[in-house]
Design a protein around this motif. Structure first.
Motif, mmCIF file in Angstrom:
data_model
loop_
_atom_site.group_PDB
_atom_site.id
_atom_site.type_symbol
_atom_site.label_atom_id
_atom_site.label_comp_id
_atom_site.label_asym_id
_atom_site.label_seq_id
_atom_site.Cartn_x
_atom_site.Cartn_y
_atom_site.Cartn_z
ATOM 1 N N ASN A 135 0.787 -1.160 0.001
ATOM 2 C CA ASN A 135 0.157 -0.184 0.161
ATOM 3 C C ASN A 135 0.743 1.208 -0.018
ATOM 4 N N THR A 136 0.930 1.806 -1.066
ATOM 5 C CA THR A 136 1.994 3.007 -1.111
ATOM 6 C C THR A 136 1.370 4.389 -0.230
ATOM 7 N N SER A 137 0.113 4.236 0.201
ATOM 8 C CA SER A 137 -0.111 5.583 0.977
ATOM 9 C C SER A 137 0.510 5.113 2.444
#
Lengths: 759, 584
Positions: A149-151
């Motif tokens: 999850n890049t966030s």
């Protein structure tokens, strides 16, 4: 300059050398040859650090087949910086004379707080929140999450460092903390983890005492150091206190409350995991059954503080069955916290041995010794499993577990003291349960055993025969050097009477006497009008300083003093003190002149130099005895008497005088420097007190200066300052004893016998 | 003044009391013109600077308006200008103009002078007629250059400069925190005396108060109210009752501003701490100290101090105040501002704060590397200066005297040599011989008869009394008074002149540059001129006075002689030694 000491060619970055430095190197070299430990006392201001560094690096250079690693331990970060700066100077010199063969890697290591370059993390206020902030971005599970999850935020510096992999190395050179930060910023690599990684390969590592002595930290940082290392403890006169503090824990009401909160939160987490990811808890259980408290290859980012007990004392066994399950462990901790809370509610001071305490825990809470012993490991494992990153929130439960582990591990050398309130403030209830270590040799023993040579050195190790007893080791070399002076550049004085000829002292019955306070004030005032540039004053405690400064203010003495010089004061706030020191130096630099008020045993007395114009006079107001009614001190004295046959009075005097000597010793940096030292207390004139001072101070303490009053001291000061302002022959050639040796001097006496004859 | 022309609004006043005629003042280097605004007015002026003798002006900071006063032979023209800056411009030009006309003969001087310096010199010359005379005599005739002449008059020039010191007065290093109130004892009320300086210092010491002042005054409260509040807060502090302070602060939010810790200070401290010398940085230590995790280490062994954590927000200690005081004094007042208006002062301070931001990382690094070096182990590099060593002043002067005597010997090389050094044994034996002689024969045979001795004595004492006052001091029966006034004047002039020349002459030794060599040559010529003039006076004096005159002239001539001799000896020595590497 370059010279031979026996079979070692020493590269020394200056053109001249003091004879005592030469002798110091000689002794050190013999200790290294013998692969043994040594104890060396050399006066401050004779260039101990550079002598040490240049001998050891030269020794390594001359014996390339058996590389030695140097672990240089300092008490403070600023001493670390100073040492590295000196090493840089030396390294440059060696490179110039030997070429690339002399290249070494040397670096300083400190906490994340001092090395981190990530602005987001750095905004945190204290060390623990910086640590936690870092873990929030770099823990292995956070990074695993971020991969999906890049966030999820991560630390770009750490990611880049990881990506560089084995290519992420420091090129040879000398790196101060600042250099590390700059290097890290340039490359985009995390300086903290880079430094920790490079520590294994570095030739010289400079770090704090605790990184070797405190098992909580040493377990992470210094685990993999080779045996062929030289460990140096610089400014080691307080080493026994560091050792006992490293193994002491205290529990207060706040701790209990915090631990309760922590337990609550952990239970919630456990419930959450049970609902969502029960497999994880089961995996942990299985791991514990297999006897692995921790996964073997823990990534550096996940490592928390290590076991508080010393590595040799940790049982290599499986975690006992009754705490393998997370809920069971929670129950055990709850009972322990409950029990401790009950013990805190006491009316009287209680003192107990660890054995008795463990028995009573077993009786009242049903927790046996082995379970206690594993508390730390079990907690650590659980926190990993629960993937807790905000470690700074969990310090309280950690304290409880550290306490449990220590009390379960050690049966002797410790005691448990419960006090319902501070004796000086009986009206404020503040119960505290303290597990205190009395035996300094416990914490340092692994260091003596693990490493080939340990060098303990300081300006004040008198009486030098006491330290081997306190630390329980056998030095191969134990030497105290005096100072060969070209001129009497230090002027110690004992002031026993004030301007009204009445005795002055900080003895308990006299310290609040207005006459004494006034006399001390007049002394400072008169001196401020005579002495140029900087004056440093040391008081016996913060509260005494606070009181006396307030009284001076009310009586107007302070106002008069301020007409001569600016006044700066050490407070308990480090930021403020740091700024005050900076301003003090500025005031001395610009010629305005200033006075610095400080506290013996305080942070300033420990490591700040007041050399040259930053300190032309030190006044030690009173004898800095420890607070003798302290229960902990009494327990320690008792232990010392029973175990090492050290008399209470002797130890107290020794301790007070080493602090006093430490304070006044900050005034001298080289033989070209000069300064006065006033011991303002009538008790210093007694022989039993005075004789405990280091010999380099005693040798300059003239009989005429043993019993001075303010006016006489003033006269002496005037004379001294006038004398010191004259030019002089630095080599001391005219007096027959050389005090500064050049290359030729050394070559003439290649075997060094001549230098030895000087002492 | 490149333009050489200044046009300013001004009022012309015939006398000091005159209310003045408004108009335009036009100044050029040759003349000044005043045209009144009212064309009918008779006060039109057009005056050449030739006629102006001197100019005066009122001082800045005095309570008088900016007046320029140009004196001429009959009276003076007074102009009231609008501002002091106008006045300065005009004054400069007038100075230049006057200097042009005042100095008939200008000597080319190699130095560039600012108009102000020039004006000052001119002023000095105008004030002191003797100086003017001397200046004319020496400089106008080319014996000395302008700069050489003034070099010895530095003191006179500096005296004026000193009046406007360049150094600014800093803060007093006294605690303003306890500005003591005065109370008349009858009513339950205290009074505080606040000077602008104290206000300024309070602002500097406490940015929060300063901020509050900018925010509240005058929009929310009057200045008096503001200070009332401030001192109420101070009083609460002084009672050292943190609880009471907290309670008061809860009630009155304006008061809370003064009672709370200064946030601005804290932020600033945080900023500053980053710039501190790393060898002092104790905050870093704290960040590295894992033994003192909360509740780790020894908690209560008596060495650690107890602090009451409650209400720490409202506790400010004397120690903190002292540190702050020191810091502010050290920072100093960088701006010389008008402190009349506290509002203005507050604003200036705010501006100053913004300017003094800028990080100096390199400085930090330099400092630490400088700190680590051990000086006296370094090779002793050759100092450009010999260390100052004054152990005993007498030793110093004795040694200097030897040098002086030696120098004298050198200059008079071969002229006379007296063997005056006797070994102590010789002296002792001769003394013993004479004593034994006297013992044997007594003082029977005096060298002179008593009468002759008395006569000689009288003659000598008379000489002493008469020559004593040859400088022409106020002695009534001085021989100078016997002389005719013209001779006397001449003598005095020559005396002053020769003194000045000699001073220049001797101060230019040892000769180290070509300039000095030239100067001495010029001076030598001048000296020999004066010498011959003195000779003339001696010869021309009337026979009855000739002896007296020669008595006066003699010491002057001796002094000149010595100079000439020295010059010759020096030249000879120089020639004998040949050229030195640098020519001297």
């Amino acid at each position: 300059m370059k010279f031979q000491i026996e079979d070692v060619t020493v590269y020394f970055p200056y053109d001249n050398i003091y004879p005592e430095q030469y002798a110091y190197m000689l002794e050190l070299k013999r200790a290294l040859d013998a692969k043994g430990h040594c104890l060396l006392e050399m006066p401050t201001g004779t260039g101990k650090t550079i002598a040490l560094l240049s001998l050891i690096t030269s020794y390594v250079l001359s014996k390339p087949h058996a590389p030695l690693k140097l672990l240089y331990c300092t008490r403070t970060v600023h001493e670390m910086e100073k040492t590295l700066a000196e090493l840089k100077l030396l390294h440059d010199y060696q490179i110039r004379h030997l070429g690339p063969a002399a290249k070494i890697l040397a670096l300083g290591l400190s906490s994340r707080k001092n090395l981190c370059v990530n602005q987001r993390v750095l905004t945190a206020e204290n060390r623990d929140s910086v640590d936690a902030g870092c873990r929030k971005l770099t823990a292995s599970w956070v990074r695993a999450l971020a991969a999906e999850n890049t966030s999820v935020p991560t630390c770009e510096f750490f990611e880049q460092y990881e990506r560089a992999g084995s290519a992420a190395v420091l090129p040879p050179g000398v790196y101060t903390l600042q250099d590390l930060r700059i290097f890290g910023k340039e490359k985009g690599w995390c300086p903290y983890f880079l430094a920790r990684h490079m520590v294994q390969f570095a030739n010289v590592v400079v770090y704090s005492y605790q990184y070797l002595l405190d098992p909580k930290v040493a377990g992470i940082i210094s685990k993999e150091m080779q045996k062929e290392s030289v460990v140096v403890f610089d400014e080691a006169h307080n080493i026994d206190n560091v050792c006992i503090e490293a193994l002491s824990v205290s529990v207060r009401r706040q701790t209990i409350e915090g631990a309760r909160r922590n337990l609550h939160r952990m239970s919630q987490e456990i419930d959450k995991f049970k609902a969502t990811d029960a497999g994880r808890l089961r995996a942990e259980y299985n791991r514990l059954v297999e006897g692995l408290a921790l996964r073997g290859d823990l990534p550096a980012t996940d490592a928390w503080l290590a076991n508080p007990a010393l590595p040799d004392d940790i049982l290599k066994e499986a975690v006992p069955g009754n705490i393998r399950r997370a809920e069971h462990f929670m129950q055990v901790l709850r009972r322990l916290v409950q029990y401790l809370e009950g013990r805190l509610e006491t009316e009287n001071v209680e003192k107990e041995g660890p054995v008795g305490f463990v028995t009573s825990i077993l009786n009242h809470a049903g927790i046996d010794q082995k379970t206690l012993k594993f508390c730390y490991d079990r907690l650590h494992s659980l926190m990993m499993t629960l993937e807790i990153t905000d470690t700074d929130e969990f310090l309280h439960i950690q304290t409880i577990c550290d306490f449990a582990t220590l009390v379960g591990t050690y049966a002797r050398g410790f005691s448990i003291i419960i006090e319902p309130f501070d004796e000086r403030m009986p009206h404020i209830p503040d119960p505290v349960l303290q597990l205190c270590c009395h035996d300094a040799s416990l914490a340092i023993r692994p260091v003596f055993e693990r490493f080939q040579s340990v060098v303990i050195t300081s300006g004040t190790l008198s009486p030098i025969d006491l330290y081997p007893r306190l630390l329980n080791f056998n030095p191969v070399v134990s030497r105290s050097f005096t100072m060969s002076l070209t001129r009497d550049c230090i002027c110690p004085m004992v002031l026993t009477r004030g301007s009204d000829q009445l005795p002055v002292s900080t003895k308990f019955d006299m310290r609040s006497d207005l006459g004494v306070v006034r006399n001390y004030g007049r002394l400072l005032l008169e001196m401020a009008s005579v002495v140029p540039d900087g004056i440093v004053c040391f008081f016996v405690s913060y509260s005494y300083m606070d009181g006396i400064v307030n009284t001076w203010n009310e009586t107007g003495i302070l106002k008069e003093i301020m007409q001569h010089k600016l006044v700066f004061i050490e407070t308990q706030d480090v930021v403020e003190t740091t700024l005050a020191l900076d301003n003090y130096r500025k005031a001395c630099d610009c010629g305005r002149g200033a006075i610095f008020f400080s506290v013996a045993r305080g942070k300033v007395a420990e490591g700040i130099d007041f050399d040259r114009h930053y300190g032309r006079l030190v006044i030690m107001f009173g004898v800095p005895f420890q607070y003798t009614l302290s229960k902990i001190l009494l327990a320690r004295l008792e232990y010392l008497r029973d175990t090492f046959q050290i008399k209470e009075g002797d130890f107290l005097t020794f301790d007070a005088l080493r602090q006093a000597a430490q304070c006044v010793g900050r005034v001298i940096r080289s033989k070209a420097d000069y300064g006065m030292m006033i011991f303002a207390d009538k008790r210093y004139s007694r022989h039993d007190k005075r004789s405990k001072l280091p010999s380099w101070i005693l040798s300059h303490l003239h009989d005429a200066h043993l019993n001075l009053s303010t006016d006489m001291a003033l006269h002496t000061a005037r004379e001294f300052l006038r004398k010191m302002a004259q030019p002089y022959d630095k080599t001391g050639g005219s007096t027959g004893r050389k005090t500064l040796l050049s290359q030729e001097d050394l070559e003439k006496t290649a075997d060094g016998s001549f230098v030895e004859s000087l002492f | 003044m490149s333009s050489g022309k200044v046009v300013k609004k001004a009022k012309y006043k015939a006398t000091v009391k005159d209310p003045g005629t408004p108009g335009i003042l036009v100044l050029t280097e040759e003349k000044f013109v005043f045209k009144p605004n009212d064309p009918t007015s008779s006060n039109k002026l057009e005056v050449d600077f030739k006629f102006i003798k001197s100019h005066k002006h009122t001082k800045e900071g005095s309570n008088k308006p900016p007046w320029l006063n140009l004196t001429h032979s009959q009276g003076s023209y007074i102009f009231e200008l609008e501002t002091f800056s106008d006045l300065h411009v005009c004054r400069e030009l007038v100075g230049i103009a006057l200097s042009k006309h005042g100095e008939a003969a200008k000597v080319v001087s190699e130095e560039q002078l600012s108009a102000a310096e020039m004006g000052q010199r001119i002023k000095l010359l105008q004030e002191d007629s003797k100086l003017q005379k001397l200046h004319k005599e020496l400089v106008a005739s080319g014996k000395l250059t302008e700069s050489e002449f003034w070099a010895t008059k530095k003191q006179l020039l500096d005296r004026d400069e000193n009046r406007k010191t360049k150094q600014q007065i800093g803060f007093k290093n006294s605690l303003i925190f306890d500005t003591k109130p005065t109370s008349d004892g009858r009513i339950n009320q205290v009074k505080f005396q606040l000077t602008p300086e104290i206000k300024y210092q309070i602002f500097a010491l406490k940015p929060a108060v300063h901020q509050a002042f900018l925010n509240f005054v005058p929009s929310k409260m009057s200045e008096v109210d503001f200070w009332n509040k401030y001192f109420k807060a101070e009083y609460l502090h002084s009672t050292k009752n943190a609880v009471a302070a907290a309670a008061e602060a809860a009630e009155d939010e304006d008061l809370a501003v003064f009672l709370k810790d200064d946030e601005i200070l804290e932020i600033e401290a945080r900023k500053k701490v980053r710039r501190v010398d790393p060898t002092l940085d104790m905050e870093a230590d704290q960040g590295d100290d894992y033994t003192h995790l909360p509740d780790h280490g020894i908690f209560r062994d008596g060495s650690k101090e107890i602090s009451e954590a409650q209400n720490s927000l409202y506790r400010r200690t004397l120690l903190q105040d002292l540190n702050r005081q020191g810091a502010v004094v050290l920072e100093g007042k960088t701006l010389d501002i008008e402190m009349e208006n506290p509002r203005a002062a507050a604003e200036v301070l705010a501006r100053r704060k913004q300017e003094s931001d800028g990080v100096v990382e390199d400085e930090r690094r330099n400092r630490i590397s400088k700190m680590t070096q051990i000086e006296d182990l370094q090779a002793q590099d050759d100092h450009r200066f010999a260390p100052l060593c004054i152990k005993d002043p007498r030793d110093y002067f004795d040694s200097q005297q030897v040098n002086a005597v030696k120098a004298l010997d050198d200059s008079q090389a071969g002229m006379e040599k007296i063997k005056c050094s006797l070994s102590s044994e010789e002296a002792y034996s001769s003394l013993r011989v004479s004593i034994s002689k006297i013992k044997a024969s007594g003082l029977r045979d005096p060298l002179f008869s008593p009468e002759v001795a008395l006569k000689v004595l009288n003659e000598l004492t008379k000489n002493i009394s008469s020559t004593k006052s040859h400088i022409g001091k106020h002695s009534q029966d001085s021989i100078l008074d016997i002389l005719p006034t013209s001779t006397k004047e001449k003598l005095l002039d020559h005396w002053v002149c020769s003194q000045e020349l000699l001073r220049h002459f001797w101060s230019s030794y040892p000769i180290t540059t070509q300039n000095l060599a030239n100067k001495t040559r010029r001076l030598k010529d001048a000296i020999s001129q004066v010498y011959s003039k003195l000779e003339e006076i001696k010869v021309s004096a009337k026979s009855d006075l000739r002896h007296q005159v020669s008595l006066i002239v003699h010491p002057m001539q001796q002094a000149l002689d010595a100079a000439l001799l020295h010059y010759d000896a020096d030249i000879r020595k120089r020639n004998a030694k040949g050229a030195k590497p640098n020519g001297f």
